[in-house]
Write an enzyme that holds these catalytic residues in place. Sequence first.
Site, PDB file in Angstrom:
ATOM      1  N   CYS A 143      -9.915  39.663  44.108  1.00  0.00           N
ATOM      2  CA  CYS A 143      -9.320  38.389  44.712  1.00  0.00           C
ATOM      3  C   CYS A 143      -9.272  37.607  45.994  1.00  0.00           C
ATOM      4  CB  CYS A 143      -8.096  39.124  45.442  1.00  0.00           C
ATOM      5  SG  CYS A 143      -7.436  40.735  43.977  1.00  0.00           S
ATOM      6  N   HIS A 158      -4.305  35.170  49.940  1.00  0.00           N
ATOM      7  CA  HIS A 158      -4.364  35.887  48.575  1.00  0.00           C
ATOM      8  C   HIS A 158      -3.433  36.343  48.759  1.00  0.00           C
ATOM      9  CE1 HIS A 158      -4.496  37.952  45.511  1.00  0.00           C
ATOM     10  NE2 HIS A 158      -4.455  39.445  46.063  1.00  0.00           N
ATOM     11  N   ASN A 162       1.013  38.667  41.610  1.00  0.00           N
ATOM     12  CA  ASN A 162      -0.468  38.251  42.189  1.00  0.00           C
ATOM     13  C   ASN A 162      -0.806  38.431  40.657  1.00  0.00           C
ATOM     14  OD1 ASN A 162      -4.057  39.484  42.684  1.00  0.00           O
ATOM     15  ND2 ASN A 162      -2.613  41.194  43.407  1.00  0.00           N
TER      16      ASN A 162
END
Length: 316
Positions: free
Chosen positions: A113, A242, A272
């Site tokens: 990530c 993120h 995500n």
Amino acid sequence: MTGSRVVALGHYQPAKVLTNDDLAAMVDTSDEWITSRVGIRTRHVGGPDEPVDELAAHAAAKALASAGLQPADIDMVLVATSTAIDRSPSMSARVAARLGMGSPAVMDINVVCSGFTHALATADHAIRAGAATRALVIGADKMGDIVDWTDRSTCVLMGDGAGAAVVTADPGGGDTPGIGPVLWGSVPEMGNAVRIEGTPPRFAQEGQSVYRWATTQLPPIARRVCERAGVAPEDLAAVVLHQANLRIIEPVARKIGAVNAVIARDVVDSGNTSAASIPMALSKLVERGEVESGAPALLFGFGGNLSYAGQVIRCP
């Protein structure tokens, strides 16, 4: 020493949109359950004929067009991804081939990530060292390929996409560098909290551990990123974290103290997307005119390996 600057951005997502109601027909969940816990309403999911390098190449082509550059002008390609199934050719090599580049240095970076902010720092360092002059930095992940679509705790989170930045030398950066100093690190003893393991690979995480770490340990680190850049949090024009979970993004942004900044909330529409989330969210903010050219934006990635990396950049 020559600095560097992000001069253009681009993003790309597959056409197929999966809503919370669509997921409710697949697993025991509901729109209310998902939005109340993670804030996500939709996510884009690619098909079997849309590999990661294709997503990356679309985003890269858009960034190059925005910069007014040709593929042959690029001498370094960095792709941050954790969903490349093949070891070779790398995603970066495949993107270079798709775009018809000449002979760029090609490198994949797998920090999950926080991959894009690691890759952006790597490009900045290469340019400062004189090893590159124009770099294409891409975050691209196809999380739909590695998620367990029968596990409601994880399948509601993930989406597919790519974001790209064109980074060039900036000899006139002076006291306001286009890309500020990176602050990066990890918590190795907690690395198993986020996993992509097995054959076929599957995503899994210890959600509560990640949540506690992100909301308690990361805000002071993000403030140190601002200190390194010489920018007070209240002077930030944008904060692009993120895009993991709205319940992480909002408290972390609040604790940073960026009271005047636009907070990226692309997670609501995109889910995500791992390494793609930061460049994709930033590209959308710039495209919509929500941040001015030259304005300072904090980019801060965190997640897999319990790693983190952040820098303040000047928006293109």
